[in-house]
Design a protein around this motif. Sequence first.
Motif, PDB file in Angstrom:
ATOM      1  N   GLU A 163     108.980  45.520  69.425  1.00 14.22           N
ATOM      2  CA  GLU A 163     109.956  44.477  69.057  1.00 14.22           C
ATOM      3  C   GLU A 163     110.478  44.708  67.652  1.00 14.22           C
ATOM      4  O   GLU A 163     109.869  45.422  66.844  1.00 14.22           O
ATOM      5  N   LYS A 194     116.363  35.376  57.378  1.00 12.69           N
ATOM      6  CA  LYS A 194     117.152  34.469  58.205  1.00 12.69           C
ATOM      7  C   LYS A 194     117.486  33.180  57.460  1.00 12.69           C
ATOM      8  O   LYS A 194     118.601  32.658  57.566  1.00 12.69           O
ATOM      9  N   SER A 214     111.657  35.923  58.516  1.00 12.55           N
ATOM     10  CA  SER A 214     112.051  34.520  58.388  1.00 12.55           C
ATOM     11  C   SER A 214     112.761  34.234  57.070  1.00 12.55           C
ATOM     12  O   SER A 214     113.734  33.467  57.027  1.00 12.55           O
ATOM     13  N   HIS A 269     112.821  42.333  64.503  1.00 14.62           N
ATOM     14  CA  HIS A 269     113.355  41.005  64.185  1.00 14.62           C
ATOM     15  C   HIS A 269     113.724  40.909  62.704  1.00 14.62           C
ATOM     16  O   HIS A 269     113.246  41.700  61.893  1.00 14.62           O
ATOM     17  N   VAL A 296     115.115  44.174  58.365  1.00  8.39           N
ATOM     18  CA  VAL A 296     114.579  44.117  59.730  1.00  8.39           C
ATOM     19  C   VAL A 296     113.142  44.621  59.733  1.00  8.39           C
ATOM     20  O   VAL A 296     112.836  45.649  59.130  1.00  8.39           O
ATOM     21  N   VAL A 309     119.305  45.166  64.309  1.00 10.16           N
ATOM     22  CA  VAL A 309     117.964  45.225  64.873  1.00 10.16           C
ATOM     23  C   VAL A 309     117.815  46.434  65.793  1.00 10.16           C
ATOM     24  O   VAL A 309     116.817  47.158  65.736  1.00 10.16           O
TER      25      VAL A 309
END
Length: 217
Positions: free
Chosen positions: A146, A154, A151, A148, A172, A77
Amino acid sequence: MGWSANRRILIVALVIAGLLAVAATVAWFTGRTDQHNTPRSPAATSGAQTSPEAPKPDGEETGAGSVPAPAQIAEPVAFAKAAAVMLWSYDTRTTSRDQQLAGMQKWMTKETEYADWESVAGQVPDPLLWSRLADQDQHATATVTEGHFPSAFKQALADDPSAITEAYIYVVTVNGTQRIGWTKGGAGAEERAVTLAVQCRPDHDCTLAALAPTVTQ
């Protein structure tokens, strides 16, 4: 030479094998089978089509102008954030188009089976548009708000943690702001977002592998 859609699908399948469903993988990194949907160029102020040419060989033009050296970061990240700032920043006053491409290529993974240079080089405007931007002394800086893991990525990692060990490619998404300036005090800003594939093998700094044609949250 640009990759065919079929080859891009094959490369992505190898990169993200076991991490994402096939349909999601194709959607993220190839777009439609018959069309490459390149994100808008970070330097472009119009919808002009870009030309992802390879940079000149070493020796033909020295230096990378304002393009920063690759970030020495081993965390996906954090590296993706640094790469996004690099992609959204440019300075036509000090950097030629060839220098911009050469500097960007230094961020790429050297593992050619996983590198999609076309998706990255496509961020740079074609020579004519770059020349017009240079006539206006256009330049840009960027900040990141930001970054991340999407979803779906992940969830795929949770379902099969060992799958990442094939290529150590991480997906990312980064959000931020690009600020553009040009001659006679002109200025503007806009929100930016990009989904990147970064390779972070154990005990090595991360490198850039590809950009997705669309942003995935």
